[in-house]
Design a protein around this motif. Structure first.
Motif, PDB file in Angstrom:
ATOM      1  N   GLN A 132       0.809  -1.217   0.000  1.00 30.95           N
ATOM      2  CA  GLN A 132       0.000   0.000   0.000  1.00 30.95           C
ATOM      3  C   GLN A 132       0.846   1.273   0.000  1.00 30.95           C
ATOM      4  OE1 GLN A 132      -2.897  -0.259  -0.858  1.00 30.95           O
ATOM      5  NE2 GLN A 132      -4.283  -1.377   0.484  1.00 30.95           N
ATOM      6  N   GLY A 133       2.145   1.138  -0.168  1.00 26.71           N
ATOM      7  CA  GLY A 133       2.997   2.310  -0.290  1.00 26.71           C
ATOM      8  C   GLY A 133       3.709   2.671   0.995  1.00 26.71           C
ATOM      9  N   LYS A 134       4.310   3.839   0.994  1.00 27.51           N
ATOM     10  CA  LYS A 134       5.120   4.302   2.114  1.00 27.51           C
ATOM     11  C   LYS A 134       4.312   4.337   3.407  1.00 27.51           C
ATOM     12  CE  LYS A 134       8.466   7.138  -0.430  1.00 27.51           C
ATOM     13  NZ  LYS A 134       9.047   8.502  -0.584  1.00 27.51           N
ATOM     14  N   GLY A 135       4.989   3.947   4.490  1.00 27.01           N
ATOM     15  CA  GLY A 135       4.362   4.007   5.802  1.00 27.01           C
ATOM     16  C   GLY A 135       3.470   2.836   6.132  1.00 27.01           C
ATOM     17  N   THR A 136       3.428   1.812   5.253  1.00 27.67           N
ATOM     18  CA  THR A 136       2.585   0.642   5.505  1.00 27.67           C
ATOM     19  C   THR A 136       3.436  -0.618   5.480  1.00 27.67           C
ATOM     20  OG1 THR A 136       2.063   0.309   3.157  1.00 27.67           O
ATOM     21  CG2 THR A 136       0.607   1.758   4.422  1.00 27.67           C
ATOM     22  N   GLN A 137       2.946  -1.652   6.117  1.00 29.51           N
ATOM     23  CA  GLN A 137       3.622  -2.937   6.140  1.00 29.51           C
ATOM     24  C   GLN A 137       3.097  -3.811   5.000  1.00 29.51           C
ATOM     25  OE1 GLN A 137       6.077  -3.787   8.272  1.00 29.51           O
ATOM     26  NE2 GLN A 137       6.360  -5.807   7.337  1.00 29.51           N
ATOM     27  N   PRO A 138       3.959  -4.235   4.078  1.00 30.85           N
ATOM     28  CA  PRO A 138       3.489  -5.086   2.980  1.00 30.85           C
ATOM     29  C   PRO A 138       2.866  -6.382   3.500  1.00 30.85           C
ATOM     30  CG  PRO A 138       5.684  -4.243   2.520  1.00 30.85           C
ATOM     31  CD  PRO A 138       5.390  -3.910   3.951  1.00 30.85           C
ATOM     32  N   TYR A 139       1.844  -6.838   2.791  1.00 24.61           N
ATOM     33  CA  TYR A 139       1.160  -8.085   3.127  1.00 24.61           C
ATOM     34  C   TYR A 139       1.598  -9.171   2.151  1.00 24.61           C
ATOM     35  CZ  TYR A 139      -2.591 -11.561   3.260  1.00 24.61           C
ATOM     36  OH  TYR A 139      -3.296 -12.730   3.330  1.00 24.61           O
ATOM     37  N   GLN A 140       1.808 -10.390   2.654  1.00 24.04           N
ATOM     38  CA  GLN A 140       2.154 -11.504   1.769  1.00 24.04           C
ATOM     39  C   GLN A 140       1.466 -12.769   2.244  1.00 24.04           C
ATOM     40  OE1 GLN A 140       6.256 -12.246   0.184  1.00 24.04           O
ATOM     41  NE2 GLN A 140       6.147 -14.097   1.411  1.00 24.04           N
ATOM     42  N   GLY A 141       0.840 -13.481   1.303  1.00 22.94           N
ATOM     43  CA  GLY A 141       0.236 -14.767   1.597  1.00 22.94           C
ATOM     44  C   GLY A 141       0.705 -15.793   0.589  1.00 22.94           C
ATOM     45  N   ILE A 142       1.012 -17.001   1.045  1.00 27.07           N
ATOM     46  CA  ILE A 142       1.588 -18.034   0.186  1.00 27.07           C
ATOM     47  C   ILE A 142       0.877 -19.360   0.432  1.00 27.07           C
ATOM     48  CG2 ILE A 142       3.666 -19.378  -0.333  1.00 27.07           C
ATOM     49  CD1 ILE A 142       5.335 -16.986   0.469  1.00 27.07           C
ATOM     50  N   THR A 143       0.591 -20.082  -0.659  1.00 25.19           N
ATOM     51  CA  THR A 143       0.097 -21.452  -0.563  1.00 25.19           C
ATOM     52  C   THR A 143       0.815 -22.311  -1.600  1.00 25.19           C
ATOM     53  OG1 THR A 143      -1.724 -20.925  -2.069  1.00 25.19           O
ATOM     54  CG2 THR A 143      -2.207 -20.897   0.294  1.00 25.19           C
ATOM     55  N   PRO A 144       0.892 -23.620  -1.367  1.00 24.34           N
ATOM     56  CA  PRO A 144       1.500 -24.508  -2.363  1.00 24.34           C
ATOM     57  C   PRO A 144       0.695 -24.506  -3.655  1.00 24.34           C
ATOM     58  CG  PRO A 144       1.247 -25.622  -0.245  1.00 24.34           C
ATOM     59  CD  PRO A 144       0.459 -24.354  -0.159  1.00 24.34           C
ATOM     60  N   ILE A 145       1.374 -24.760  -4.749  1.00 27.27           N
ATOM     61  CA  ILE A 145       0.683 -24.934  -6.022  1.00 27.27           C
ATOM     62  C   ILE A 145      -0.244 -26.142  -5.904  1.00 27.27           C
ATOM     63  CG2 ILE A 145       1.008 -25.644  -8.424  1.00 27.27           C
ATOM     64  CD1 ILE A 145       3.511 -23.898  -8.473  1.00 27.27           C
ATOM     65  N   ALA A 146      -1.505 -25.960  -6.316  1.00 29.21           N
ATOM     66  CA  ALA A 146      -2.494 -27.021  -6.154  1.00 29.21           C
ATOM     67  C   ALA A 146      -3.473 -26.976  -7.310  1.00 29.21           C
ATOM     68  CB  ALA A 146      -3.231 -26.866  -4.829  1.00 29.21           C
ATOM     69  N   GLY A 147      -4.067 -28.125  -7.635  1.00 34.28           N
ATOM     70  CA  GLY A 147      -5.061 -28.161  -8.704  1.00 34.28           C
ATOM     71  C   GLY A 147      -4.408 -28.248 -10.069  1.00 34.28           C
ATOM     72  N   GLY A 148      -5.225 -28.087 -11.097  1.00 34.27           N
ATOM     73  CA  GLY A 148      -4.738 -28.278 -12.454  1.00 34.27           C
ATOM     74  C   GLY A 148      -4.615 -27.021 -13.277  1.00 34.27           C
ATOM     75  N   SER A 149      -4.669 -25.837 -12.634  1.00 33.62           N
ATOM     76  CA  SER A 149      -4.587 -24.583 -13.377  1.00 33.62           C
ATOM     77  C   SER A 149      -4.188 -23.459 -12.430  1.00 33.62           C
ATOM     78  CB  SER A 149      -5.934 -24.244 -14.023  1.00 33.62           C
ATOM     79  OG  SER A 149      -6.911 -23.998 -13.017  1.00 33.62           O
ATOM     80  N   LEU A 150      -3.831 -22.319 -13.006  1.00 38.94           N
ATOM     81  CA  LEU A 150      -3.507 -21.161 -12.186  1.00 38.94           C
ATOM     82  C   LEU A 150      -4.737 -20.677 -11.426  1.00 38.94           C
ATOM     83  CD1 LEU A 150      -1.201 -19.160 -14.635  1.00 38.94           C
ATOM     84  CD2 LEU A 150      -0.516 -20.589 -12.706  1.00 38.94           C
ATOM     85  N   SER A 151      -5.919 -20.758 -12.044  1.00 34.88           N
ATOM     86  CA  SER A 151      -7.134 -20.337 -11.340  1.00 34.88           C
ATOM     87  C   SER A 151      -7.420 -21.257 -10.159  1.00 34.88           C
ATOM     88  CB  SER A 151      -8.324 -20.303 -12.301  1.00 34.88           C
ATOM     89  OG  SER A 151      -8.556 -21.576 -12.874  1.00 34.88           O
ATOM     90  N   ALA A 152      -7.105 -22.553 -10.288  1.00 35.51           N
ATOM     91  CA  ALA A 152      -7.266 -23.473  -9.155  1.00 35.51           C
ATOM     92  C   ALA A 152      -6.298 -23.109  -8.035  1.00 35.51           C
ATOM     93  CB  ALA A 152      -7.048 -24.917  -9.604  1.00 35.51           C
ATOM     94  N   CYS A 153      -5.085 -22.670  -8.398  1.00 34.53           N
ATOM     95  CA  CYS A 153      -4.122 -22.201  -7.387  1.00 34.53           C
ATOM     96  C   CYS A 153      -4.692 -21.013  -6.632  1.00 34.53           C
ATOM     97  CB  CYS A 153      -2.814 -21.792  -8.059  1.00 34.53           C
ATOM     98  SG  CYS A 153      -1.797 -23.142  -8.662  1.00 34.53           S
ATOM     99  N   ALA A 154      -5.300 -20.078  -7.361  1.00 35.17           N
ATOM    100  CA  ALA A 154      -5.864 -18.887  -6.724  1.00 35.17           C
ATOM    101  C   ALA A 154      -7.017 -19.266  -5.803  1.00 35.17           C
ATOM    102  CB  ALA A 154      -6.325 -17.891  -7.780  1.00 35.17           C
ATOM    103  N   GLU A 155      -7.863 -20.196  -6.226  1.00 36.11           N
ATOM    104  CA  GLU A 155      -8.970 -20.645  -5.378  1.00 36.11           C
ATOM    105  C   GLU A 155      -8.438 -21.276  -4.095  1.00 36.11           C
ATOM    106  OE1 GLU A 155     -12.043 -21.668  -9.079  1.00 36.11           O
ATOM    107  OE2 GLU A 155     -11.107 -23.279  -7.929  1.00 36.11           O
ATOM    108  N   ALA A 156      -7.393 -22.120  -4.225  1.00 36.21           N
ATOM    109  CA  ALA A 156      -6.800 -22.753  -3.051  1.00 36.21           C
ATOM    110  C   ALA A 156      -6.170 -21.708  -2.137  1.00 36.21           C
ATOM    111  CB  ALA A 156      -5.752 -23.777  -3.480  1.00 36.21           C
ATOM    112  N   TYR A 157      -5.558 -20.689  -2.724  1.00 39.91           N
ATOM    113  CA  TYR A 157      -4.955 -19.630  -1.916  1.00 39.91           C
ATOM    114  C   TYR A 157      -6.011 -18.946  -1.042  1.00 39.91           C
ATOM    115  CZ  TYR A 157      -3.430 -15.071  -0.481  1.00 39.91           C
ATOM    116  OH  TYR A 157      -3.183 -13.971   0.289  1.00 39.91           O
ATOM    117  N   PHE A 158      -7.114 -18.532  -1.642  1.00 33.60           N
ATOM    118  CA  PHE A 158      -8.130 -17.806  -0.892  1.00 33.60           C
ATOM    119  C   PHE A 158      -8.763 -18.681   0.191  1.00 33.60           C
ATOM    120  CE2 PHE A 158      -8.087 -14.774  -4.456  1.00 33.60           C
ATOM    121  CZ  PHE A 158      -8.055 -13.590  -3.728  1.00 33.60           C
TER     122      PHE A 158
END
Length: 332
Positions: A132-158
């Motif tokens: 979010q820019g200066k003065g904020t703490q960056p956010y990071q979320g990580i999950t293993p690659i899962a499913g058979g597509s990039l959209s499946a990875c995004a669904e698993a992440y959320f």
């Protein structure tokens, strides 16, 4: 895929809400954005498809966040496809477009050009980063690659990192219009159960993705919420590719076709454009951690320090005396 006309909804993301189901969503249509992203590189078709899918996901996800600066998506793997990275920059002012850039890194010698691109990512992780820019703490979320597509990875992440049931229906590919050159086109729908809070911005105890068992949407909902989510997903399953990409069906008409009983409510559409934030100043900033000796090793025979932007291909040439923490005029 083939189209017959260009529509006003191209390169836009339309937010909506299903009032009867407590579900929010986005409809995205991209064409010129993808052409600009992919024109910066000479990718083989399977890499182009991965970048197109990742760019579409980025447009859909980026529009759901109250963003002051940048959202980044990354997929890193141990296969021939090493990295797919995208950035989404929120609008600087009301009425201004959001901007997207993307690139991929892959092993040209190891990649199977006739194989499936996603399968060649291998084991790795899917990550979302928010700055979010200066003065904020960056956010990071990580999950293993899962499913058979990039959209499946995004669904698993959320589901795993944000505890937000999420569903994507995407299509993308080269499009042909009569008497015009072939170009890329993509369209998709994102559904997401309304959060009780704002996990992307406030959640502090999100899993780091290191666990073996992945959480799914069905693990997060029960009773009426689970029934509403299932019903919306069944309706989304009926969507056709040509409905997702257009050109004859506008996003508002698509929502009525799919979800008329859910009482869809639409909001103002967000235009999206290709955009890169690279500059000589930013390159010098990234080199400011190096000593004069390090910079010397980076200097070419012509006496210059050179750098290329991986996103847009811009080329920079700088005097080595002006870069590094020992540069002329550098502040303490």
């Amino acid at each position: 895929m083939s189209n017959t006309s260009k529509i006003a909804w191209d390169d836009t993301v339309l937010p909506f809400q299903l009032d009867q189901s407590d579900i929010r969503g986005r409809v995205a249509r991209l064409d010129g954005v993808l052409d600009h992203v992919l024109a910066q590189h000479d990718y083989p078709p399977l890499i182009e498809a991965l970048v197109a899918e990742m760019s579409l996901l980025t447009a859909l996800i980026g529009q759901t966040i109250a963003l002051r600066w940048k959202l980044s998506l990354q997929v890193r793997g141990n296969g021939p496809v090493r990295l797919i990275a995208t950035d989404y920059y929120g609008p600087t002012d009301d009425g201004q477009p959001a901007r997207i850039r993307a690139y991929a890194s892959y092993d040209k010698d190891a990649i199977d050009l006739n194989g499936d691109g996603y399968d060649q990512i291998g084991n790795g992780y899917f990550a979302i980063l928010i700055d979010q820019g200066k003065g904020t703490q960056p956010y990071q979320g990580i999950t293993p690659i899962a499913g058979g597509s990039l959209s499946a990875c995004a669904e698993a992440y959320f589901a795993q990192s944000e505890q937000l049931p999420t569903r994507f229906a995407l299509t993308f590919g080269r499009s042909t219009i009569a008497d015009e050159q072939e170009s890329w086109r993509a369209g998709g729908v994102m559904l997401q159960h309304m959060p009780k809070a704002s996990p992307l911005m406030a959640k502090k105890d999100a899993p780091d993705g290191s666990g073996e068992a992945l959480v799914t949407a069905s693990d997060l909902l029960e009773d009426d919420a689970a029934e509403n989510w299932t019903r919306a997903n069944v309706l989304l399953d009926t969507v056709e590719e040509l409905e997702l990409i257009g050109p004859s069906v506008s996003p508002t008409d698509l929502l009525l076709r799919l979800f008329h009983e859910e009482e869809p409510r639409v909001y103002e559409a967000q235009p999206v454009r290709f955009g890169c934030t690279c500059s000589e100043e930013r390159v010098k900033q990234s080199l400011s951690i190096y000593s004069a000796s390090d910079i010397g090793h980076m200097t070419t025979d012509e006496g210059l320090v050179e750098a290329d932007c991986q996103f847009c291909g811009a080329h920079y040439e700088m005097d080595p005396k002006t870069v590094g923490f020992e540069a002329e005029g550098a502040s303490d």
